[in-house]
Design a protein around this motif. Structure first.
Motif, PDB file in Angstrom:
ATOM      1  N   ARG A 117     -27.443 -13.445  13.045  1.00  0.00           N
ATOM      2  CA  ARG A 117     -28.477 -12.445  13.338  1.00  0.00           C
ATOM      3  C   ARG A 117     -28.048 -11.602  14.533  1.00  0.00           C
ATOM      4  O   ARG A 117     -27.678 -12.136  15.587  1.00  0.00           O
ATOM      5  N   ILE A 118     -28.122 -10.280  14.363  1.00  0.00           N
ATOM      6  CA  ILE A 118     -27.832  -9.361  15.458  1.00  0.00           C
ATOM      7  C   ILE A 118     -28.989  -8.364  15.573  1.00  0.00           C
ATOM      8  O   ILE A 118     -29.787  -8.217  14.649  1.00  0.00           O
ATOM      9  N   ASN A 119     -29.069  -7.688  16.699  1.00  0.00           N
ATOM     10  CA  ASN A 119     -30.059  -6.632  16.854  1.00  0.00           C
ATOM     11  C   ASN A 119     -29.457  -5.307  16.411  1.00  0.00           C
ATOM     12  O   ASN A 119     -28.288  -5.019  16.683  1.00  0.00           O
ATOM     13  N   SER A 134     -32.162 -18.516  32.961  1.00  0.00           N
ATOM     14  CA  SER A 134     -31.920 -18.020  31.610  1.00  0.00           C
ATOM     15  C   SER A 134     -31.475 -19.187  30.744  1.00  0.00           C
ATOM     16  O   SER A 134     -30.534 -19.908  31.097  1.00  0.00           O
ATOM     17  N   HIS A 135     -32.168 -19.384  29.612  1.00  0.00           N
ATOM     18  CA  HIS A 135     -31.941 -20.562  28.783  1.00  0.00           C
ATOM     19  C   HIS A 135     -31.855 -20.159  27.317  1.00  0.00           C
ATOM     20  O   HIS A 135     -32.638 -19.321  26.864  1.00  0.00           O
ATOM     21  N   PRO A 136     -30.901 -20.721  26.544  1.00  0.00           N
ATOM     22  CA  PRO A 136     -30.791 -20.346  25.135  1.00  0.00           C
ATOM     23  C   PRO A 136     -31.998 -20.770  24.307  1.00  0.00           C
ATOM     24  O   PRO A 136     -32.321 -21.950  24.208  1.00  0.00           O
ATOM     25  N   GLN A 137     -32.684 -19.786  23.758  1.00  0.00           N
ATOM     26  CA  GLN A 137     -33.841 -19.988  22.892  1.00  0.00           C
ATOM     27  C   GLN A 137     -34.207 -18.629  22.300  1.00  0.00           C
ATOM     28  O   GLN A 137     -34.154 -17.612  22.993  1.00  0.00           O
ATOM     29  N   ILE A 138     -34.551 -18.592  21.018  1.00  0.00           N
ATOM     30  CA  ILE A 138     -34.935 -17.333  20.399  1.00  0.00           C
ATOM     31  C   ILE A 138     -36.170 -16.783  21.108  1.00  0.00           C
ATOM     32  O   ILE A 138     -37.140 -17.498  21.342  1.00  0.00           O
ATOM     33  N   CYS A 139     -36.107 -15.503  21.447  1.00  0.00           N
ATOM     34  CA  CYS A 139     -37.108 -14.898  22.316  1.00  0.00           C
ATOM     35  C   CYS A 139     -37.465 -13.507  21.798  1.00  0.00           C
ATOM     36  O   CYS A 139     -36.593 -12.762  21.351  1.00  0.00           O
ATOM     37  N   SER A 140     -38.748 -13.143  21.857  1.00  0.00           N
ATOM     38  CA  SER A 140     -39.219 -11.821  21.459  1.00  0.00           C
ATOM     39  C   SER A 140     -39.700 -11.062  22.690  1.00  0.00           C
ATOM     40  O   SER A 140     -40.320 -11.644  23.585  1.00  0.00           O
ATOM     41  N   ASP A 141     -39.415  -9.755  22.720  1.00  0.00           N
ATOM     42  CA  ASP A 141     -39.872  -8.955  23.857  1.00  0.00           C
ATOM     43  C   ASP A 141     -41.327  -8.521  23.697  1.00  0.00           C
ATOM     44  O   ASP A 141     -41.910  -7.928  24.596  1.00  0.00           O
ATOM     45  N   LEU A 196     -35.021  -9.664  18.283  1.00  0.00           N
ATOM     46  CA  LEU A 196     -35.063 -11.037  18.773  1.00  0.00           C
ATOM     47  C   LEU A 196     -33.855 -11.265  19.662  1.00  0.00           C
ATOM     48  O   LEU A 196     -32.755 -10.780  19.371  1.00  0.00           O
ATOM     49  N   PHE A 197     -34.066 -12.011  20.732  1.00  0.00           N
ATOM     50  CA  PHE A 197     -33.004 -12.269  21.688  1.00  0.00           C
ATOM     51  C   PHE A 197     -32.663 -13.752  21.697  1.00  0.00           C
ATOM     52  O   PHE A 197     -33.463 -14.584  21.269  1.00  0.00           O
ATOM     53  N   CYS A 207     -33.394 -12.293  27.722  1.00  0.00           N
ATOM     54  CA  CYS A 207     -32.119 -11.769  28.237  1.00  0.00           C
ATOM     55  C   CYS A 207     -31.204 -11.402  27.065  1.00  0.00           C
ATOM     56  O   CYS A 207     -31.303 -11.952  25.977  1.00  0.00           O
ATOM     57  N   LEU A 208     -30.301 -10.483  27.338  1.00  0.00           N
ATOM     58  CA  LEU A 208     -29.280 -10.108  26.364  1.00  0.00           C
ATOM     59  C   LEU A 208     -27.946  -9.958  27.046  1.00  0.00           C
ATOM     60  O   LEU A 208     -27.876  -9.767  28.270  1.00  0.00           O
ATOM     61  N   ILE A 209     -26.879 -10.031  26.260  1.00  0.00           N
ATOM     62  CA  ILE A 209     -25.538  -9.927  26.814  1.00  0.00           C
ATOM     63  C   ILE A 209     -24.724  -8.834  26.140  1.00  0.00           C
ATOM     64  O   ILE A 209     -23.587  -8.572  26.523  1.00  0.00           O
TER      65      ILE A 209
END
Length: 202
Positions: free
Chosen positions: A75-77, A164-171, A177-178, A198-200
């Motif tokens: 999955r990408i944005n 900052s922790h890895p977990q699917i996140c919505s703004d 989805l981040f 967060c995003l990279i």
């Protein structure tokens, strides 16, 4: 109270779910590989080859952030939403999550209230719609879990700590989805906590 919450979040981030040693942990960055120079890599609405195409990636696209993987689809944005690309045509980068460092494009953002935080040089800079110049705080440390290529990070700055922790996140404002959640703890005369994602990727 704030110190107790800070200690709890730090404990969860640095000792949270165990990561098995593996080639990569998401989110991380990939480069497109194996697509002909006169072709494109399709971005699909769902993780299967028959789903509608919602976008494309150039055959030489680099630094693509994958936030989730299902059945060899990532999955990408794309634009204001998300889509899926075949992992068969993506090559992961080994220079993304280096010990004690942040990816160059790393930034976190949140809504209610709106905020944006990123590292600029030796500072962690917090901006809002009301303060575009930003509140600059010297970075004192960037902590990682010590687990191979784990994306979890804690950025300790003067009077400000970003978890900052890895977990699917919505703004909460788009269909994007981040792959990282954010908790920003602000100390000082009026301590408060801001949350977001967060995003990279660029």
């Amino acid at each position: 109270m704030v110190r107790t919450a800070l200690a709890l979040v730090l404990s969860l981030v640095l000792t949270g779910p165990a990561f098995a040693t593996q080639e990569y942990s998401l989110p991380t960055l990939f480069d497109v590989l194996g697509v002909a120079s006169d072709d494109v890599l399709n971005i699909r609405a769902e993780p299967n080859a028959s789903a509608p195409i919602v976008g494309t990636l150039a055959p030489d696209a680099r630094g693509i952030e994958v936030v989730e993987e299902r059945r060899n689809w990532g999955r990408i944005n794309t634009g204001g939403g998300t889509g899926w690309v075949s992992m068969r045509y993506l090559s992961y980068r080994t220079d993304v999550w280096l010990p004690g460092e942040l990816p160059p494009a790393f930034r976190c953002l949140g809504t209610e209230p709106f905020w944006d935080a990123r590292r600029e040089g030796n500072d962690l800079v917090l901006r809002s719609p009301e303060d575009q110049e930003g509140d600059r705080r010297p970075v004192q440390a960037v902590l990682d879990t010590g687990v191979f290529r784990s994306p979890a990070r804690v950025v300790v700055a003067q009077g400000m700590t970003l978890f900052s922790h890895p977990q699917i996140c919505s703004d909460g404002m788009s269909d994007r989805l981040f792959g990282l959640t954010a908790t920003l703890v602000l100390l000082g005369d009026s301590p408060r906590i801001l949350t977001g994602c967060c995003l990279i990727g660029p």
